[in-house]
Write an enzyme that holds these catalytic residues in place. Structure first.
Site, PDB file in Angstrom:
ATOM      1  N   ARG A 135      40.326   7.875 -24.903  1.00 35.69           N
ATOM      2  CA  ARG A 135      41.822   8.121 -25.684  1.00 35.69           C
ATOM      3  C   ARG A 135      42.634   9.545 -25.490  1.00 35.69           C
ATOM      4  O   ARG A 135      43.599   9.694 -24.661  1.00 35.69           O
ATOM      5  CB  ARG A 135      42.213   8.213 -27.073  1.00 35.69           C
ATOM      6  N   ARG A 185      42.173   3.261 -17.747  1.00 38.51           N
ATOM      7  CA  ARG A 185      42.548   2.136 -18.657  1.00 38.51           C
ATOM      8  C   ARG A 185      43.482   1.197 -17.776  1.00 38.51           C
ATOM      9  O   ARG A 185      43.511   0.230 -18.009  1.00 38.51           O
ATOM     10  CB  ARG A 185      42.827   2.687 -19.381  1.00 38.51           C
ATOM     11  N   ASP A 243      31.769  -0.365 -26.819  1.00 36.79           N
ATOM     12  CA  ASP A 243      32.587  -0.948 -28.502  1.00 36.79           C
ATOM     13  C   ASP A 243      30.813  -0.628 -29.066  1.00 36.79           C
ATOM     14  O   ASP A 243      30.251  -1.817 -29.121  1.00 36.79           O
ATOM     15  CB  ASP A 243      33.489  -1.059 -28.646  1.00 36.79           C
ATOM     16  N   TYR A 294      34.340  -6.140 -40.355  1.00 39.17           N
ATOM     17  CA  TYR A 294      35.276  -6.355 -38.726  1.00 39.17           C
ATOM     18  C   TYR A 294      35.349  -7.867 -39.139  1.00 39.17           C
ATOM     19  O   TYR A 294      35.859  -8.516 -38.574  1.00 39.17           O
ATOM     20  CB  TYR A 294      34.666  -5.477 -37.968  1.00 39.17           C
TER      21      TYR A 294
HETATM   22  O1  CP3 Z   1      33.512   7.780 -26.539  1.00 38.80           O
HETATM   23  C1  CP3 Z   1      32.898   7.120 -27.403  1.00 38.80           C
HETATM   24  O2  CP3 Z   1      32.371   7.433 -28.607  1.00 38.80           O
HETATM   25  C2  CP3 Z   1      32.532   6.150 -27.017  1.00 38.80           C
HETATM   26  C3  CP3 Z   1      32.816   5.224 -27.261  1.00 38.80           C
HETATM   27  C4  CP3 Z   1      33.012   4.399 -28.807  1.00 38.80           C
HETATM   28  C5  CP3 Z   1      34.148   3.082 -28.556  1.00 38.80           C
HETATM   29  N1  CP3 Z   1      34.256   3.169 -29.487  1.00 38.80           N
HETATM   30  C6  CP3 Z   1      35.007   3.339 -27.850  1.00 38.80           C
HETATM   31  C7  CP3 Z   1      36.431   3.033 -28.031  1.00 38.80           C
HETATM   32  C8  CP3 Z   1      32.619   4.548 -29.154  1.00 38.80           C
HETATM   33  C9  CP3 Z   1      31.564   5.117 -30.110  1.00 38.80           C
HETATM   34  C10 CP3 Z   1      32.975   3.433 -30.254  1.00 38.80           C
HETATM   35  C11 CP3 Z   1      32.431   3.229 -31.847  1.00 38.80           C
HETATM   36  C12 CP3 Z   1      33.187   2.544 -32.493  1.00 38.80           C
HETATM   37  N2  CP3 Z   1      34.117   1.157 -32.676  1.00 38.80           N
HETATM   38  C13 CP3 Z   1      33.434   2.743 -33.848  1.00 38.80           C
HETATM   39  C14 CP3 Z   1      32.653   3.897 -34.491  1.00 38.80           C
HETATM   40  C15 CP3 Z   1      33.044   4.681 -34.712  1.00 38.80           C
HETATM   41  C16 CP3 Z   1      34.489   5.367 -35.829  1.00 38.80           C
HETATM   42  O3  CP3 Z   1      35.049   5.920 -35.214  1.00 38.80           O
HETATM   43  O4  CP3 Z   1      34.071   4.999 -36.546  1.00 38.80           O
HETATM   44  C17 CP3 Z   1      34.377   1.846 -34.550  1.00 38.80           C
HETATM   45  C18 CP3 Z   1      34.689   1.198 -36.219  1.00 38.80           C
HETATM   46  C19 CP3 Z   1      34.612   1.307 -33.932  1.00 38.80           C
HETATM   47  C20 CP3 Z   1      36.068   0.018 -33.729  1.00 38.80           C
HETATM   48  C21 CP3 Z   1      36.912   0.537 -32.856  1.00 38.80           C
HETATM   49  N3  CP3 Z   1      37.171   0.718 -31.695  1.00 38.80           N
HETATM   50  C22 CP3 Z   1      38.661   0.875 -33.805  1.00 38.80           C
HETATM   51  C23 CP3 Z   1      38.982   0.407 -35.184  1.00 38.80           C
HETATM   52  C24 CP3 Z   1      39.693   1.093 -32.434  1.00 38.80           C
HETATM   53  C25 CP3 Z   1      40.696   1.384 -32.854  1.00 38.80           C
HETATM   54  C26 CP3 Z   1      41.223   2.440 -33.057  1.00 38.80           C
HETATM   55  C27 CP3 Z   1      41.154   3.449 -32.298  1.00 38.80           C
HETATM   56  O5  CP3 Z   1      39.964   4.508 -32.771  1.00 38.80           O
HETATM   57  O6  CP3 Z   1      41.298   3.824 -31.156  1.00 38.80           O
HETATM   58  C28 CP3 Z   1      38.907   0.738 -31.015  1.00 38.80           C
HETATM   59  C29 CP3 Z   1      39.568   1.330 -30.009  1.00 38.80           C
HETATM   60  C30 CP3 Z   1      38.383   1.945 -29.094  1.00 38.80           C
HETATM   61  N4  CP3 Z   1      37.122   2.193 -29.430  1.00 38.80           N
HETATM   62  C31 CP3 Z   1      39.455   2.747 -28.039  1.00 38.80           C
HETATM   63  C32 CP3 Z   1      37.887   3.591 -27.354  1.00 38.80           C
HETATM   64  C33 CP3 Z   1      38.518   4.931 -26.475  1.00 38.80           C
HETATM   65  C34 CP3 Z   1      40.320   3.263 -27.450  1.00 38.80           C
HETATM   66  C35 CP3 Z   1      41.116   1.605 -27.610  1.00 38.80           C
HETATM   67  C36 CP3 Z   1      41.979   1.912 -26.141  1.00 38.80           C
HETATM   68  O7  CP3 Z   1      41.694   2.446 -25.268  1.00 38.80           O
HETATM   69  O8  CP3 Z   1      42.631   1.444 -25.664  1.00 38.80           O
END
Ligand code: CP3
Length: 346
Positions: A30, A39, A76, A153
């Site tokens: 992001r 991406r 994720d 979820y």
């Molecule tokens: O750098 C890192 O931490 C490694 C990758 C990572 C992602 N998600 C990639 C991601 C990790 C460790 C996660 C964990 C994750 N995913 C959690 C736990 C951590 C936290 O933030 O509380 C949760 C709840 C999720 C579920 C999730 N994934 C949500 C709610 C979302 C959408 C909102 C957001 O935060 O962007 C995601 C998407 C996501 N996961 C993205 C990334 C890089 C962004 C989406 C994209 O690139 O299109």
């Protein structure tokens, strides 16, 4: 392989390191234009997660660009529901969406315990590629969601402010909830073990929705399952990050984990007093600090470092970095940790 920078692992082992290690939750992705470029070449987020070469590439980006002391594998927490039979989509700017949800016994009957080598082999594969390309520069962190957060979820079917459906199930059908939590836990242990076998140096369990349960419910429906995971993972250090689990922190003393993550609302001095040197603490700068000027970021980061003290601390934010943060502000945070924490030793 001998790591060139093993500050993080030495800190977890209780060594008096030359400075405080630093990394960021959600560092891969992001915020980096380099991530967005990769991406954009993909069909979607899920496809990127399943592409080991590309996943390795974006895992390493923050090591090169931000100069963090650890990499975290790009994936994720929602890959577990998918492997159990509940696929997810990542909707641009909205977050995760599950076309099917779990609301009844027959919904659970249709799920399975995740078959890692069959359905989740892409993560261990991405870990192997990453390890090869990192070439020992920094440790690699593996991760999974805590069973309660994954349950939330799967039952809600999307992100939510209240997660009222999963919370309703705890009252209406507690036995059913335990059945699903058991399946998630078994899947998660197998998944973390596969990540360890592929080469991660430590693992973190994210309980992002810890804060929406009462203390009693948290113990029964979350902590008991996190505890099973901690008992099962004996090969590498384990970090537990339970966001908002204020009243449950005393109970975390009994977890067989090395490190506890603190969110930015948690009182550092009180947590130090509670855990002594029995747990390494990770955190906990307010992610919103990074919207401010560098001078404010430096001041707040130094204040945080002073509170934790020089040893037994892994610097991080109190939750994931927000998507619209300027990477230069992240660099300011990281450089401040490096310089100021080195100075705290002299
Ligand atoms: O750098 C890192 O931490 C490694 C990758 C990572 C992602 N998600 C990639 C991601 C990790 C460790 C996660 C964990 C994750 N995913 C959690 C736990 C951590 C936290 O933030 O509380 C949760 C709840 C999720 C579920 C999730 N994934 C949500 C709610 C979302 C959408 C909102 C957001 O935060 O962007 C995601 C998407 C996501 N996961 C993205 C990334 C890089 C962004 C989406 C994209 O690139 O299109």
């Amino acid at each position: 392989m001998q790591l060139k920078n093993d500050l993080l692992l030495r800190t977890i082992r209780g060594e008096k390191t030359e400075r405080t290690p630093v990394w960021l939750m959600r560092q891969a992705g992001r915020i980096l234009p380099e991530y967005r470029a990769v991406r954009e070449k993909m069909k979607g987020f899920v496809e990127l997660v399943k592409d080991p070469e590309r996943a390795a590439e974006v895992t390493i980006q923050p090591v090169d660009i931000l100069e963090v002391d650890a990499a975290i594998i790009f994936s994720d927490i929602l890959v577990i529901p998918e492997a159990m039979g509940l696929p997810y989509e990542m909707v641009e700017k909205k977050g995760p969406y599950f076309p099917k949800t779990v609301r009844s016994a027959s919904d659970i009957d249709r799920l399975k315990v995740a078959d890692i080598s069959g359905d989740l082999a892409y993560t261990p594969e991405a870990i192997k590629v990453t390890k090869r390309e990192l070439n020992g520069r920094v440790p690699l962190i593996g991760f999974a969601g805590a069973p309660w957060t994954i349950f939330a979820y799967m039952v809600e079917g999307a992100g939510s402010k209240t997660f009222s459906q999963p919370r309703a199930m705890l009252y209406k059908e507690p036995a059913l909830a335990h059945r699903l939590l058991d399946m998630i836990t078994e899947s998660t242990i197998a998944y973390l073990k596969a990540q360890i076998e592929a080469g991660v140096n430590l693992v973190q369990v994210f309980d992002s929705w810890a804060g929406i349960l009462s203390t009693e419910q948290y113990k029964e429906f979350s902590l008991s399952y996190i505890s099973k995971i901690c008992d099962a993972i004996t090969e590498v250090p384990v970090t537990v990050f339970a966001k908002g689990a204020f009243t449950s922190m005393p109970a975390m003393q009994d977890l067989k984990c090395d490190t506890l993550g603190l969110d930015w609302n948690m009182d550092v001095l009180a947590m130090r007093e509670l855990f002594g040197d029995r747990k390494v603490l990770q955190g906990n700068l307010d992610p919103a600090t990074l919207y401010a000027d560098n001078a404010v970021i430096e001041k707040e980061t130094r204040r945080m470092l002073d509170e934790f003290g020089p040893y037994g601390h892994i610097a991080n934010l109190g939750h994931g970095v927000y998507p619209d943060i300027n990477p230069d502000k992240v660099k300011c945070f990281i450089q401040t940790v490096k310089e100021y924490s080195a100075g705290m030793r002299s």
